[in-house]
Design a protein around this motif. Structure first.
Motif, PDB file in Angstrom:
ATOM      1  N   VAL A 163       0.862  -1.224  -0.120  1.00  0.00           N
ATOM      2  CA  VAL A 163       0.153  -0.083  -0.097  1.00  0.00           C
ATOM      3  C   VAL A 163       0.967   1.183  -0.235  1.00  0.00           C
ATOM      4  CG1 VAL A 163      -1.773   1.282   1.169  1.00  0.00           C
ATOM      5  CG2 VAL A 163      -2.114  -1.086   1.127  1.00  0.00           C
TER       6      VAL A 163
ATOM      7  N   GLN B 155       1.762   5.250  -0.745  1.00  0.00           N
ATOM      8  CA  GLN B 155       1.385   6.727  -0.286  1.00  0.00           C
ATOM      9  C   GLN B 155       0.582   7.451  -1.524  1.00  0.00           C
ATOM     10  OE1 GLN B 155       2.874   8.337   2.360  1.00  0.00           O
ATOM     11  NE2 GLN B 155       1.916  10.346   2.190  1.00  0.00           N
TER      12      GLN B 155
ATOM     13  N   GLU C 104      -2.165   5.996  -2.202  1.00  0.00           N
ATOM     14  CA  GLU C 104      -3.177   4.784  -2.676  1.00  0.00           C
ATOM     15  C   GLU C 104      -4.602   5.196  -2.280  1.00  0.00           C
ATOM     16  OE1 GLU C 104      -4.374   1.572  -4.104  1.00  0.00           O
ATOM     17  OE2 GLU C 104      -2.448   1.117  -3.469  1.00  0.00           O
TER      18      GLU C 104
ATOM     19  N   ILE D  49      -8.262   3.642  -1.404  1.00  0.00           N
ATOM     20  CA  ILE D  49      -9.059   2.790  -1.034  1.00  0.00           C
ATOM     21  C   ILE D  49     -10.387   2.957  -0.915  1.00  0.00           C
ATOM     22  CG2 ILE D  49      -9.428   1.179   1.070  1.00  0.00           C
ATOM     23  CD1 ILE D  49      -6.302   1.709   1.474  1.00  0.00           C
TER      24      ILE D  49
ATOM     25  N   ALA E 233      -8.310  -1.649  -3.024  1.00  0.00           N
ATOM     26  CA  ALA E 233      -7.084  -0.802  -3.323  1.00  0.00           C
ATOM     27  C   ALA E 233      -6.966  -0.541  -4.788  1.00  0.00           C
ATOM     28  CB  ALA E 233      -5.891  -1.361  -2.770  1.00  0.00           C
TER      29      ALA E 233
ATOM     30  N   CYS F 100      -3.132   7.048   2.881  1.00  0.00           N
ATOM     31  CA  CYS F 100      -4.068   6.479   1.955  1.00  0.00           C
ATOM     32  C   CYS F 100      -5.006   7.527   1.627  1.00  0.00           C
ATOM     33  CB  CYS F 100      -4.380   5.158   2.131  1.00  0.00           C
ATOM     34  SG  CYS F 100      -3.315   3.881   2.000  1.00  0.00           S
TER      35      CYS F 100
ATOM     36  N   GLY G 192      -4.776   8.339   7.679  1.00  0.00           N
ATOM     37  CA  GLY G 192      -5.401   8.435   6.466  1.00  0.00           C
ATOM     38  C   GLY G 192      -6.058   9.730   6.198  1.00  0.00           C
TER      39      GLY G 192
END
Length: 180
Positions: A54, A56, A58, A60, A87, A121, A143
């Motif tokens: 996963v 930086q 990303e 989701i 993801a 994320c 996040g």
């Protein structure tokens, strides 16, 4: 499922003994019915964390779906509703959780967030998940979030609409420091 198994028979034999070939649909169903969901989820998450990086930024996407044909009227079983985390960069489900009977996504999303790595994320959730506690959990795990908003969310919707209208009218000058 047997067609897939037959097409991958040589690969499956690298880690399974299959003296009688690919198991029948019924045998596979019995196997999955006997698995402990919590242990399967734990093993799945360990595997996902091992194979998926996963990164930086990303994205989701968290969303709930009702599984087709999961309603069983003869057993008085309601349809199964799942919440999944997808993801986008990895094209991979990071985790999923069954929504408990007589509940909704609002109670399942925090449980799903608890098992996810969210640092760096961006989590997206539809309007069902536009809740203070959900936003707080995402921030606590490092996040950021994008939450959808609908008109039935009263004052919050009106406040965001007014801010958006004001920002548009002022060319976002005070919000972005004049940088567009």
């Amino acid at each position: 499922m047997r067609k897939v198994g037959k097409s991958k028979l040589s690969w499956l034999k690298t880690f399974l003994e299959l003296p009688n070939g690919i198991p029948s649909h019924d045998t596979i169903s019995i196997l999955f019915a006997r698995l402990c969901p919590k242990q399967l989820q734990s093993a799945f998450l360990d595997w996902i964390n091992h194979i998926a990086q996963v990164t930086q930024g990303e994205i989701i996407a968290i969303d709930g779906k009702t599984l087709r044909q999961s309603y069983d009227s003869s057993q008085n079983q309601s349809a199964i509703h799942m919440v999944s985390a997808w993801a986008s960069n990895n094209n991979l489900v990071l985790g999923q959780l069954k929504v408990e009977d007589k509940s909704n996504e609002i109670t399942a999303i925090p449980k799903l967030l608890a098992v996810l790595e969210l640092n760096g994320c961006i989590v997206t959730i539809d309007a069902m998940g536009c809740q203070k506690d959900i936003a707080k959990r995402i921030i606590e795990k490092g996040g950021d979030y994008i939450l959808s908003l609908k008109g039935n969310q009263g004052n919050l919707f009106e406040d965001v609409k007014q801010l958006s209208d004001w920002a548009w009218k002022n060319n976002y000058q005070e919000i972005l420091g004049g940088k567009i």
